[in-house]
Design a protein around this motif. Sequence first.
Motif, short mmCIF file in Angstrom:
data_model
loop_
_atom_site.label_atom_id
_atom_site.label_comp_id
_atom_site.label_asym_id
_atom_site.label_seq_id
_atom_site.Cartn_x
_atom_site.Cartn_y
_atom_site.Cartn_z
N GLY A 198 0.79 -1.23 0.00
CA GLY A 198 0.00 0.00 0.00
C GLY A 198 0.81 1.27 0.00
N THR B 18 -0.03 5.16 1.59
CA THR B 18 -1.46 5.42 1.63
C THR B 18 -1.92 5.43 3.09
OG1 THR B 18 -1.99 3.07 1.47
CG2 THR B 18 -1.79 4.30 -0.61
N GLY C 108 -1.78 1.89 4.35
CA GLY C 108 -0.43 1.43 4.64
C GLY C 108 0.14 2.03 5.91
#
Length: 422
Positions: free
Chosen positions: A299, A302, A305
């Motif tokens: 991820g 993000t 993440g």
Amino acid sequence: MQELREMFYTDTPDKRSFKNGFVAIACAALLTFSAPLASNAQSLFATAIKVNDRSITNFELAERTRFLGLLRAPGDHKKLARQQLIEDRLKLGAARSVGIVPSREEVEAGMDEFAGRVNLTRAEFIQALNAGDVSEDAFRAFVRSGLAWRQLVQAKFASRIGVTEDDIDRSVASSGTGATIRVLLSEIIMPAPPPQAAAVQERAERISQITSVSAFAAEARRYSASASKARSGRLEWLPITQLPAPLRPILLGLAPGEVTDPIPLQNAVALFQLRDIEEVQVGEPQYAAIEYAAYYIAGGRTEAGLAEARKIESRIDRCDDFYGIAKGQDPSVLDRGSKAPEEIPSDIAIELAKMDPGETSTTLTRANGQTLVLLMLCGRTPVLEEEVDRAELSLGLQNQRLASYSNGYLEQLRADARIIEK
């Protein structure tokens, strides 16, 4: 090249204001019976600031302001233009008083070097300036004052910045295990995945020209992805030996306030500003090995993440705890080991240099920004006996002393000057 042209050619209110003023001057010259226009021309070339017996005109202030605008210098361009032109008069006056006047060839070489920073020839750079209503003379004056000051400072203080073997000996720890130089840095780490790499590099080139600590701090708050962003990019004192070896001479070559050229990292670009440098009496060790753990999270940077990283951070206190987190997953999600400093990837090495054992970082990514790296420092193994890089130490000490003399001398000139602002 196209982006630079847009930077120089983009119309702004300041440029339109200058163009309007220029038209007024031309009209005044042609229509001498027009009193308002003639008055405007006289006002433009009137003295705005008197520095000892040297004048700074409104025209020079306006042109330097536009020049700083074209360079996208941080801060208030009008205020910075006044400050720079006052300092230019002080620097040139001090240089001329001892017979230092840069030659035409030296100035033009300086102009070439300055233009080269944005990958342009001098002629191309001047053409871009002219399009923004900044003359070649303004550019030449800017370079001349900086060159004269550099020559003056070198001539005046070169004999005082020499570093002796005794100086270096005093800067080496009594154990002989490391240098006694530490640096106070600010940093900006900007993610640069492929789609954004060109734009980030252009921004980094602009930031690298900054010499103001406050301006660099503002850029860090805006763009940095490092945890230091919350502190305006400011780091605590770091032993020079704790930083990656390739970075040390770059930092030791800076004067306080100067910024490194953009440093390419994996999917990122780094910039460091030197805020201070000092000798300390207690030696810092050099390291034979650095132990760390890197856990990879899908991820990238993000929200998902970063949220996963925060969740894991709340469950770990030491590197061994990662084994429980990674249990049952593909072994590739965890990289744990001990490596010699020169074997560690540069971006990881830079992050580890700022950390104490047990601390973590989520600044870095892999896989073109699609994978977030949760990094933890496990520990450092010092070298018990290592030959100190005496040339590196000498350079750092000389730069530190020269910067101190230069700043102090300029402040003395300002304090002794008669500066009248109208």
